[in-house]
Design an enzyme around this catalytic site. Sequence first.
Site, PDB file in Angstrom:
ATOM      1  N   GLY A 247       0.827  -1.200   0.000  1.00 37.93           N
ATOM      2  CA  GLY A 247       0.000   0.000   0.000  1.00 37.93           C
ATOM      3  C   GLY A 247       0.858   1.245   0.000  1.00 37.93           C
ATOM      4  O   GLY A 247       1.997   1.224  -0.495  1.00 37.93           O
ATOM      5  N   THR A 251       0.780   4.658   5.143  1.00 38.86           N
ATOM      6  CA  THR A 251       0.235   3.535   5.914  1.00 38.86           C
ATOM      7  C   THR A 251       1.344   2.543   6.246  1.00 38.86           C
ATOM      8  O   THR A 251       1.356   1.960   7.333  1.00 38.86           O
ATOM      9  CB  THR A 251      -0.917   2.857   5.134  1.00 38.86           C
ATOM     10  OG1 THR A 251      -1.869   3.863   4.790  1.00 38.86           O
ATOM     11  CG2 THR A 251      -1.600   1.791   5.944  1.00 38.86           C
ATOM     12  N   GLU A 269       5.624  -3.336   0.762  1.00 36.30           N
ATOM     13  CA  GLU A 269       5.753  -2.993  -0.663  1.00 36.30           C
ATOM     14  C   GLU A 269       4.945  -1.719  -0.859  1.00 36.30           C
ATOM     15  O   GLU A 269       3.717  -1.734  -0.804  1.00 36.30           O
ATOM     16  CB  GLU A 269       5.237  -4.164  -1.502  1.00 36.30           C
ATOM     17  CG  GLU A 269       5.780  -4.153  -2.913  1.00 36.30           C
ATOM     18  CD  GLU A 269       4.898  -3.336  -3.830  1.00 36.30           C
ATOM     19  OE1 GLU A 269       5.105  -2.103  -3.901  1.00 36.30           O
ATOM     20  OE2 GLU A 269       4.016  -3.937  -4.466  1.00 36.30           O
ATOM     21  N   CYS A 303       2.210  -0.242  -8.674  1.00 38.29           N
ATOM     22  CA  CYS A 303       3.377   0.154  -7.854  1.00 38.29           C
ATOM     23  C   CYS A 303       4.605   0.304  -8.730  1.00 38.29           C
ATOM     24  O   CYS A 303       5.421   1.205  -8.537  1.00 38.29           O
ATOM     25  CB  CYS A 303       3.663  -0.891  -6.792  1.00 38.29           C
ATOM     26  SG  CYS A 303       2.227  -1.276  -5.812  1.00 38.29           S
ATOM     27  N   GLU A 400       4.804   9.683  -6.191  1.00 34.26           N
ATOM     28  CA  GLU A 400       4.060   8.628  -6.875  1.00 34.26           C
ATOM     29  C   GLU A 400       2.647   9.153  -7.118  1.00 34.26           C
ATOM     30  O   GLU A 400       1.837   9.264  -6.193  1.00 34.26           O
ATOM     31  CB  GLU A 400       4.009   7.364  -6.022  1.00 34.26           C
ATOM     32  CG  GLU A 400       3.359   6.220  -6.758  1.00 34.26           C
ATOM     33  CD  GLU A 400       3.273   4.948  -5.934  1.00 34.26           C
ATOM     34  OE1 GLU A 400       2.901   5.019  -4.760  1.00 34.26           O
ATOM     35  OE2 GLU A 400       3.570   3.877  -6.492  1.00 34.26           O
TER      36      GLU A 400
HETATM   37  P1  ADP Z   1      -4.427   4.053  -0.471  1.00 30.59           P
HETATM   38  O1  ADP Z   1      -4.232   5.379   0.187  1.00 30.59           O
HETATM   39  O2  ADP Z   1      -3.954   4.008  -1.860  1.00 30.59           O
HETATM   40  O3  ADP Z   1      -5.811   3.500  -0.334  1.00 30.59           O
HETATM   41  P2  ADP Z   1      -3.461   2.567   1.773  1.00 30.59           P
HETATM   42  O4  ADP Z   1      -2.051   2.263   2.102  1.00 30.59           O
HETATM   43  O5  ADP Z   1      -4.185   3.518   2.674  1.00 30.59           O
HETATM   44  O6  ADP Z   1      -3.467   3.043   0.271  1.00 30.59           O
HETATM   45  O7  ADP Z   1      -4.326   1.238   1.716  1.00 30.59           O
HETATM   46  C1  ADP Z   1      -3.799  -0.056   1.471  1.00 30.59           C
HETATM   47  C2  ADP Z   1      -4.408  -1.034   2.456  1.00 30.59           C
HETATM   48  O8  ADP Z   1      -4.067  -0.598   3.779  1.00 30.59           O
HETATM   49  C3  ADP Z   1      -5.931  -1.110   2.415  1.00 30.59           C
HETATM   50  O9  ADP Z   1      -6.339  -2.453   2.687  1.00 30.59           O
HETATM   51  C4  ADP Z   1      -6.346  -0.215   3.575  1.00 30.59           C
HETATM   52  O10 ADP Z   1      -7.612  -0.546   4.138  1.00 30.59           O
HETATM   53  C5  ADP Z   1      -5.235  -0.500   4.580  1.00 30.59           C
HETATM   54  N1  ADP Z   1      -5.027   0.557   5.576  1.00 30.59           N
HETATM   55  C6  ADP Z   1      -5.237   1.896   5.445  1.00 30.59           C
HETATM   56  N2  ADP Z   1      -4.927   2.534   6.595  1.00 30.59           N
HETATM   57  C7  ADP Z   1      -4.526   1.597   7.481  1.00 30.59           C
HETATM   58  C8  ADP Z   1      -4.061   1.624   8.838  1.00 30.59           C
HETATM   59  N3  ADP Z   1      -3.976   2.759   9.527  1.00 30.59           N
HETATM   60  N4  ADP Z   1      -3.690   0.451   9.407  1.00 30.59           N
HETATM   61  C9  ADP Z   1      -3.759  -0.712   8.720  1.00 30.59           C
HETATM   62  N5  ADP Z   1      -4.200  -0.803   7.452  1.00 30.59           N
HETATM   63  C10 ADP Z   1      -4.575   0.321   6.822  1.00 30.59           C
END
Ligand code: ADP
Length: 498
Positions: A247, A251, A269, A303, A400
């Site tokens: 992600g 995060t 990743e 990615c 990105e």
């Molecule tokens: P984007 O901003 O592109 O949606 P994220 O990194 O936020 O990318 O999301 C990727 C994954 O991480 C998704 O499954 C999302 O629900 C999860 N996610 C987002 N915020 C958190 C958090 N604080 N803790 C754990 N997982 C998270």
Amino acid sequence: MSRNDDLPASLPGLIMTRARWEGCTNFIGGSWQRAASGQTLPMINPADGQVIDTISRSSSGEISRAIKAARSALDDGEWSRLHPVDRGRLLMRISEMIRAHTDRLAALEAGDTGKPLSQATHDITATARYFEFYGGGVDKLGGETIPYLNDHDVRTRREPHGVTGHIIPWNYPAQIYARTLAPALAMGNAVVLKPAEEACLVTLALTELAREAGLPPGSLNLVTGTGEDAGAALAAHPGLDFLSFTGSPTTGTRIQSAAARNHIDCTLELGGKSPQIVFADADLERAIPLILNGIIQNSGQTCSAGSRLLVQDEIAPEVLARLQHAFERCVAGPPDLDPDLGPLISARQCERVNGYLSACNDDHVVARGTIHPEASDAGFFVPPTLLSGLEPSDPLMQDEVFGPVLSCMRFADEADAVRLANGTDYGLVAGVWTCDGARQTRIANALECGQVFLNCFGAGGGVELPFGGVGKSGHGREKGLEALRQFSRLKTIVQWTG
Ligand code: ADP
């Protein structure tokens, strides 16, 4: 928690004909369940903004139950008693079932993510391939014996971590599900997976296929919900032994902090700003279509998208002219028309990409594609855009963007190319286009990233190829046999032989 007892014993037929999940989307201990709170989240079709389904909005209670189910699968469940070869056969069976349902799974993935049908079909083929590859890899990775003292015998043993947590994004729901899940199961871990709230319907169908294939209860648990609730609860849970995350970097930092608090390892990743480096002696007939594909594939929401184009001075006008032609012919449209690219995933993502573009002076725009006349006004479409004449420090050369935007700069010589290529916080993949063999090797060795493509570019491709980044792109390696190492830990056994 309300067990949905009225679900038929065999769901795939229904799922594949677009049955609604209507919130019954948590798979815990071998059965489908709703969140205790009864709360749901809408799933939006990015091509027209319409609600196509609902998923459970789960929280820490569902996560705890899933981790408990995974732990008991490891402690005394059927999963713990399977021989490696039997785990492998199960993964192979899942692979075959995915292949048998390719068309319907691809339609589900295309409707949920907006990607063109042909690309969704390719994604499902790769998804099946992950289960096949790791099914075959189950019994290939052993320990070793180590020469030590004459009266001691030393051997190493590869063991599963235990309960592994997996948090995956919305851009390649099917592929990334398989990429992270199959090697974890192959090594005998029990999994709790949280898919992304923006697009996850295919992960539910794949989980149901895995159940049908005979995967024992508790070995695979899936919990849907938001990142802030279910995701954060999973990452922070003290019952986990390993975390795998794909992600955003923001995060990713939270995930790594949570892993550190529980003293567990994690794979991150986190994306990239990958360069395509084109030297004056490049074979442009070959390079141009692959450079274009490297940024429009999945509408740039990849990615490993090749989002920075670095071109040697003397051929810059020719490369830009060829790319201009190619970009102007690209059409963004709904998935069923199988256009060059689909919509972005969400209104939020659309705003983000358009924000970058509107902050950029029009003088930098070399070319723009078009939006198909039949595309809905309520869809999240952004035409592919080619930019040039940017400074290395420009956000469009550094950030990105995660959209179909290719930003171009010129370079003078090899040293300049390497300096610019390595000049971002990211380091995931790179493409190098030159017919000089010695230069190919020099550049490949000098690039700070996890994968280098020489006269080819395989954004996202190759189940067999170890993949991962450096710096802000994350750490750890997925794919290939490397993933089996990531999803296991090594024990050294020293025996006194008298
Ligand atoms: P984007 O901003 O592109 O949606 P994220 O990194 O936020 O990318 O999301 C990727 C994954 O991480 C998704 O499954 C999302 O629900 C999860 N996610 C987002 N915020 C958190 C958090 N604080 N803790 C754990 N997982 C998270």
